[in-house]
Design an enzyme around this catalytic site. Structure first.
Site, PDB file in Angstrom:
ATOM      1  N   GLY A  19       0.782  -1.228   0.000  1.00 45.13           N
ATOM      2  CA  GLY A  19       0.000   0.000   0.000  1.00 45.13           C
ATOM      3  C   GLY A  19       0.814   1.277   0.000  1.00 45.13           C
ATOM      4  O   GLY A  19       0.468   2.235   0.694  1.00 45.13           O
ATOM      5  N   ASN A  21       1.051   3.488  -2.340  1.00 44.98           N
ATOM      6  CA  ASN A  21       0.207   4.577  -2.828  1.00 44.98           C
ATOM      7  C   ASN A  21      -0.831   4.985  -1.791  1.00 44.98           C
ATOM      8  O   ASN A  21      -1.154   6.169  -1.662  1.00 44.98           O
ATOM      9  CB  ASN A  21      -0.475   4.176  -4.141  1.00 44.98           C
ATOM     10  N   MET A  97      -5.375  -6.190  -6.351  1.00 48.31           N
ATOM     11  CA  MET A  97      -5.047  -7.157  -7.396  1.00 48.31           C
ATOM     12  C   MET A  97      -6.228  -8.044  -7.773  1.00 48.31           C
ATOM     13  O   MET A  97      -6.077  -9.248  -7.972  1.00 48.31           O
ATOM     14  CB  MET A  97      -3.849  -7.999  -6.959  1.00 48.31           C
ATOM     15  N   LEU A 100     -12.564  -5.736 -10.950  1.00 46.32           N
ATOM     16  CA  LEU A 100     -13.870  -5.416 -10.392  1.00 46.32           C
ATOM     17  C   LEU A 100     -14.978  -5.916 -11.313  1.00 46.32           C
ATOM     18  O   LEU A 100     -14.872  -5.834 -12.536  1.00 46.32           O
ATOM     19  CB  LEU A 100     -14.013  -3.907 -10.201  1.00 46.32           C
ATOM     20  N   ASN A 114      -8.041   4.531 -10.311  1.00 48.44           N
ATOM     21  CA  ASN A 114      -6.919   3.596 -10.273  1.00 48.44           C
ATOM     22  C   ASN A 114      -5.685   4.307 -10.812  1.00 48.44           C
ATOM     23  O   ASN A 114      -5.795   5.278 -11.575  1.00 48.44           O
ATOM     24  CB  ASN A 114      -7.219   2.363 -11.126  1.00 48.44           C
ATOM     25  N   HIS A 116      -1.967   3.406 -12.773  1.00 50.15           N
ATOM     26  CA  HIS A 116      -1.286   2.358 -13.525  1.00 50.15           C
ATOM     27  C   HIS A 116       0.108   2.844 -13.907  1.00 50.15           C
ATOM     28  O   HIS A 116       0.264   3.996 -14.337  1.00 50.15           O
ATOM     29  CB  HIS A 116      -2.092   2.014 -14.781  1.00 50.15           C
TER      30      HIS A 116
END
Length: 208
Positions: A19, A21, A97, A100, A114, A116
Site C-alpha cells: 500500500g 500509494n 489485485m 472489479l 486507479n 497504472h
C-alpha cells in the site's frame, strides 16, 4: 461525480499489498494536499496485506474481506456493502489485485480511481514497467484514470512522464515511476473531489 461540500469527502481505499500509494494518499490527506477529505476505510482481499497493518497503525478503519472461494460478483458485493457502510464518496484502488465486477463499477459510477505504471493506453495489465522497458520506449510514466468495465481502460485524469535512461533496468525504472505515482494519485484525487471538471467523450477537461 463527487461534488465539493462543507463536509469532508470520504475516501475508501482498496489494496492487496504494502500500500505505498495508500500511504502517499494518507500523507496528502493529513497535510491538506487533498483538501477537505478523510480516509473512511481501508479494505483488502488479503488478511495479511501489509497495507492493512499500516492503516491500523494510523488509527484508520482497516478490514479484510477475503474471497474464500466466492465468485467475483459475490465477493465484490461484500466490498460494496462495506464501502456503503462507511459512507464512501470516492473509491481509490491502491495495488488492488482483483478485477472489479460490472456490478461494482455500477455501484460507484465515475467514482472509482486507479493508478497504472505506464502511459496508457500503452502497456496495460501486469508488469507494465517491464513491458515498457523491453519494448524500448524512451519515455514511460504513470496514469490515473477512472475505472470502467475494461482493464486499464477508463477515462484518463492525469499522466506524469518518466524518461527511460540508458542505464535503466526494469527495477530502476519501476522505482522512479513509483515516485511519480505517489505525486500523481493525490493530485488526481484532489482534482476529482473538487468537482471542477467535465467529461467530453473520453476527455477529462478541467473547468474553473
Amino acid at each position: 461525480m463527487p461534488k465539493a461540500s462543507a463536509h469532508p469527502a470520504r475516501i475508501g481505499i482498496l489494496l492487496s499489498g504494502r500500500g505505498s500509494n495508500f500511504l502517499a494518499i494518507a500523507d496528502s490527506v493529513a497535510s491538506g494536499k487533498i483538501p477537505n477529505a478523510q480516509i473512511a476505510v481501508v479494505l483488502s482481499n488479503l488478511a495479511d496485506a501489509p497495507g492493512l497493518g499500516a492503516a491500523r497503525q494510523r488509527g484508520l478503519n482497516a478490514i479484510a474481506i477475503e474471497a474464500n472461494g466466492r465468485k467475483r460478483a459475490e465477493h465484490d458485493a461484500a466490498i460494496i456493502a462495506a464501502l456503503h457502510a462507511h459512507n464512501v464518496d470516492l473509491v481509490c484502488l491502491a495495488g488492488y489485485m482483483r478485477l472489479l465486477s460490472p456490478g461494482f463499477i455500477q455501484a460507484f459510477p465515475q467514482r472509482i480511481l486507479n493508478i497504472h505504471p505506464s502511459l496508457l493506453p500503452a502497456f496495460p495489465g501486469l508488469d507494465a514497467q517491464t513491458q515498457a522497458f523491453e519494448y524500448g520506449v524512451q519515455v514511460s510514466g504513470c496514469t490515473v484514470h477512472f475505472v470502467d468495465e475494461q482493464l486499464d481502460h477508463g477515462i484518463i485524469i492525469l499522466q506524469r512522464f518518466v524518461p527511460v535512461l540508458p542505464t535503466d533496468n526494469p527495477h530502476a525504472l519501476a522505482a522512479r515511476i513509483l515516485e511519480q505515482e505517489h505525486i500523481a494519485y493525490s493530485e488526481a484525487i484532489a482534482r476529482v473531489l473538487s468537482g471542477k471538471y467535465q467529461i467530453v467523450g473520453r476527455r477529462y477537461l478541467p473547468r474553473p
